[in-house]
Enzyme design. Structure first.
Site, PDB file in Angstrom:
ATOM      1  N   TYR A 143       0.858  -1.189   0.000  1.00 44.75           N
ATOM      2  CA  TYR A 143       0.000   0.000   0.000  1.00 44.75           C
ATOM      3  C   TYR A 143       0.888   1.231   0.000  1.00 44.75           C
ATOM      4  CZ  TYR A 143      -3.511   3.394   1.619  1.00 44.75           C
ATOM      5  OH  TYR A 143      -4.353   4.483   1.739  1.00 44.75           O
ATOM      6  N   ASP A 238       9.367   2.877   0.129  1.00 49.59           N
ATOM      7  CA  ASP A 238       8.310   3.520   0.893  1.00 49.59           C
ATOM      8  C   ASP A 238       8.504   3.124   2.352  1.00 49.59           C
ATOM      9  OD1 ASP A 238       6.050   4.355   2.165  1.00 49.59           O
ATOM     10  OD2 ASP A 238       4.647   3.652   0.627  1.00 49.59           O
ATOM     11  N   LYS A 266       3.664   9.468   8.748  1.00 48.80           N
ATOM     12  CA  LYS A 266       3.344   9.836  10.137  1.00 48.80           C
ATOM     13  C   LYS A 266       4.514   9.838  11.125  1.00 48.80           C
ATOM     14  CE  LYS A 266       1.568   5.395   9.097  1.00 48.80           C
ATOM     15  NZ  LYS A 266       0.411   4.834   8.448  1.00 48.80           N
TER      16      LYS A 266
HETATM   17  C1  LIG Z   1       3.677   1.991   3.365  1.00 48.04           C
HETATM   18  C2  LIG Z   1       2.677   3.091   3.348  1.00 48.04           C
HETATM   19  N1  LIG Z   1       2.748   4.032   2.415  1.00 48.04           N
HETATM   20  C3  LIG Z   1       1.886   5.070   2.357  1.00 48.04           C
HETATM   21  C4  LIG Z   1       0.870   5.173   3.286  1.00 48.04           C
HETATM   22  C5  LIG Z   1      -0.077   6.333   3.236  1.00 48.04           C
HETATM   23  O1  LIG Z   1       0.152   7.189   4.289  1.00 48.04           O
HETATM   24  P1  LIG Z   1      -1.011   8.211   4.790  1.00 48.04           P
HETATM   25  O2  LIG Z   1      -2.070   7.385   5.384  1.00 48.04           O
HETATM   26  O3  LIG Z   1      -0.291   9.101   5.758  1.00 48.04           O
HETATM   27  O4  LIG Z   1      -1.449   8.955   3.582  1.00 48.04           O
HETATM   28  C6  LIG Z   1       0.748   4.205   4.280  1.00 48.04           C
HETATM   29  C7  LIG Z   1      -0.325   4.308   5.286  1.00 48.04           C
HETATM   30  O5  LIG Z   1      -0.382   3.583   6.230  1.00 48.04           O
HETATM   31  C8  LIG Z   1       1.659   3.136   4.316  1.00 48.04           C
HETATM   32  O6  LIG Z   1       1.584   2.178   5.248  1.00 48.04           O
END
Ligand SMILES: Cc1ncc(COP(=O)(O)O)c(C=O)c1O
Length: 430
Positions: A143, A238, A266
Site C-alpha cells: 500500500y 516507501d 506519520k
Molecule cells: C507503506 C505506506 N505508504 C503510504 C501510506 C499512506 O500514508 P497516509 O495514510 O499518511 O497517507 C501508508 C499508510 O499507512 C503506508 O503504510
C-alpha cells in the site's frame, strides 16, 4: 443501554461515510463497533467508556516512544505559543532537513509534505520527471497511500474490504502502474524486459506491512537495486512504516540497500500529520522551484508538526538503546506467540521484523499477497474480539501490522501473551 462508543458511532454514520475518517477504523472486517478513543498515555489507550487497553496500533506506527510522551507534548505546547501556521519558511524546517540529511546517508535533500500518500505521489512524480519515463512498478499487496496511480492491488484497508481497485479511478491513471509479485525478482525482471526503457521507478515497501507483515526474502531488495541500475530506473523505498523504526536509517540501513528516494509518513511528525520524501540530490533538484517537477503544500513543514517530529527524531538518535528495547520487546512478544503456536500446534504463522509483527491465521508460509490472502479472516475476527474485550487493542484487520513502542513493558507483553494463550486453549474458537 448501548456504550458511549456505540452511541458515537450511530451519530457518526449519519454524517461521516461509514462513520469514520479512514476505512480501516470502521472495524468492518471484525464485526465490532469501533472504540472511540478519548486519550492515550504510554502503551495504553482509553476509550469513551473509560476502558483501558494495551495498544498495539500506536497510531499505525508513529508513537515509537509511546503515547503522549511528555517531551513531545512540551515541544508542541512551546511551538504553539509562537503561532500555529505561517505558510512561510521557518527555521525549524531547516533544522529538520539538516538533522535528517546529516544522519541518514541516502538522503541528501528532503521535502516535507502532509501525509504518506502525498509523499509517495510526489516521489513518483519526481522519479518520472528525472527519468523522463512513465511506467512504475509496484507490488501486489503493498500500500502506498490512496493516490489514483497507487490503488492497484493495494493492501491495507483496500485488501480487507475486498476492493482490489477503487471506483472513481480513471483507467488512464493506472495504465502506467505495473504490478509485480512481492519477493519474486523474476516477476520484476519480466516487466523490466517487457517494458524496456519505459520504467521510471520501482516502488516497494522494504518490509511489506500492509498485507500483514511480510519480510523481504534474502536478496530481494538487492535484486531490485540491481534491476534499477541496469534499467536506469529510480528505486523508491516507501518507509512510511519502517522509517526511523527499524533503526534510525530505516529499512534501507537495516538491509543495507541504498534506495534513490525514500518516502516517510506519520513517523516523521511523531503522530502529527506529516510526510516527506527525499534522497539523491540530482533527483530532488528536479522539484519546484528549482526544477520542473511541480509539488507544493500550504501546510507543508507546519511549525507545530515539525516541533513534534524533530523532538522525536532527536530522542531516537540520541538514545539508540530505544532501538535495543524495541528489538527485545519484539522478540518477547512475537517469539512468545511462536512458542504458543508450537506448544498448541496451532494452524497459525507469525511473521515479524523487530518491533513489527503479524499473526496470520493460516498454516502456510506468508511471503506475498497471494499467500497472505489465504488467512482465515473469520478466525482472526474471533481472536480480535476476544483480545479487545480483554483489554488488548489490536489493529482491526488481519492484514495490518502490530506496532510496539518503547513504552510497552515486559508486563504488558506478558499480559498479552497470557490472554492469547487463554484464547488458543479454546481451540474450537479458532
Ligand atoms: C507503506 C505506506 N505508504 C503510504 C501510506 C499512506 O500514508 P497516509 O495514510 O499518511 O497517507 C501508508 C499508510 O499507512 C503506508 O503504510
Amino acid at each position: 443501554m448501548g456504550t458511549r462508543s456505540e452511541e458515537l458511532f450511530q451519530r457518526a454514520v449519519k454524517r461521516i461515510p461509514g462513520g469514520v475518517n479512514s476505512p480501516v477504523r470502521a472495524y468492518g472486517s471484525v464485526e465490532e463497533t469501533p472504540r472511540f478513543i478519548q486519550g492515550a498515555a504510554g502503551s495504553y489507550i482509553f476509550d469513551a467508556d473509560g476502558r483501558k487497553y494495551i495498544d498495539y496500533i500506536c497510531s499505525w506506527g508513529p508513537m515509537i516512544l509511546g503515547h503522549n510522551d511528555e517531551r513531545i507534548k512540551d515541544s508542541v505546547i512551546r511551538a504553539c505559543e509562537n503561532g500555529l501556521s505561517y505558510g512561510c519558511a521557518t527555521e525549524i524546517e531547516v533544522e529538520m532537513a539538516e538533522f535528517i540529511c546529516e544522519r541518514v546517508p541516502h538522503i541528501e535533500m528532503i521535502r516535507m509534505v502532509n501525509s504518506g500518500t502525498e509523499a509517495v505521489m510526489s516521489a513518483v512524480r519526481a522519479a518520472r520527471g528525472f527519468t523522463g519515463k512513465d511506467k512504475i512498478i509496484k507490488f501486489a499487496g503493498c500500500y502506498h497511500g490512496h493516490s489514483d496511480a497507487m490503488l492497484v492491488s493495494a493492501g491495507s484497508g483496500v485488501m480487507t474490504s475486498g476492493v482490489s481497485d477503487s471506483a472513481g479511478v480513471p483507467r488512464g491513471c493506472t495504465q502506467d502502474t505495473l504490478q509485480a509479485v512481492y519477493n519474486d525478482l523474476e516477476s520484476v525482471k519480466n516487466l523490466m524486459e517487457a517494458y524496456d526503457g519505459q520504467v521510471a521507478a520501482i516502488i516497494v515497501e522494504p518490509v511489506g506491512a500492509n498485507m500483514g507483515v511480510v519480510p523481504p526474502r534474502f536478496g530481494f531488495l538487492e535484486g531490485l537495486r540491481k534491476l534499477c541500475d541496469d534499467h536506469r530506473a529510480v528505486l523508491i523505498f516507501d518507509e512510511v512504516i519502517t522509517g526511523f523504526r527499524l533503526g534510525f536509517t530505516g529499512a534501507a540501513g537495516y538491509y543495507r540497500v541504498r534506495p534513490d528516494l525514500v518516502t516517510y509518513g506519520k513517523i516523521i511528525g511523531a503522530g502529527l500529520p506529516v510526510g516527506a520524501y527525499g534522497g539523491r540530490r540530482e533527483i530532488m533538484e528536479m522539484v519546484a522551484p528549482v526544477g520542473k517537477v511541480y509539488q507544493a503544500g500550504t501546510l507543508s513543514g507546519n511549525p507545530i508538526a515539525m516541533a513534534a517530529g524533530l523532538t522525536q527524531l532527536k530522542i531516537l538518535y540520541e538514545h539508540p538503546e530505544i532501538y535495543d528495547h524495541l528489538v527485545q520487546s519484539g522478540e518477547r512478544l512475537y517469539g512468545g506467540i511462536e512458542k504458543l503456536i508450537i506448544r498448541y500446534e496451532l494452524p497459525l504463522r507469525i511473521n515479524h521484523v523487530e518491533s513489527l509483527g503479524c499473526l496470520f491465521f493460516t498454516e502456510e508460509k506468508v511471503e506475498d499477497y497471494e499467500s497472505a490472502k489465504k488467512a482465515d479472516t473469520g478466525a482472526f475476527s474471533r481472536y480480535f474480539t476476544y483480545m479487545l474485550n480483554h483489554g488488548v487493542h489490536l489493529a482491526p484487520s488481519q492484514f495490518e501490522a502490530m506496532f510496539l513502542s518503547d513504552a510497552h513493558t515486559s508486563e504488558d507483553i506478558d499480559t498479552t501473551l497470557e490472554l492469547a494463550e487463554k484464547f488458543f486453549r479454546q481451540r474450537e474458537s479458532l
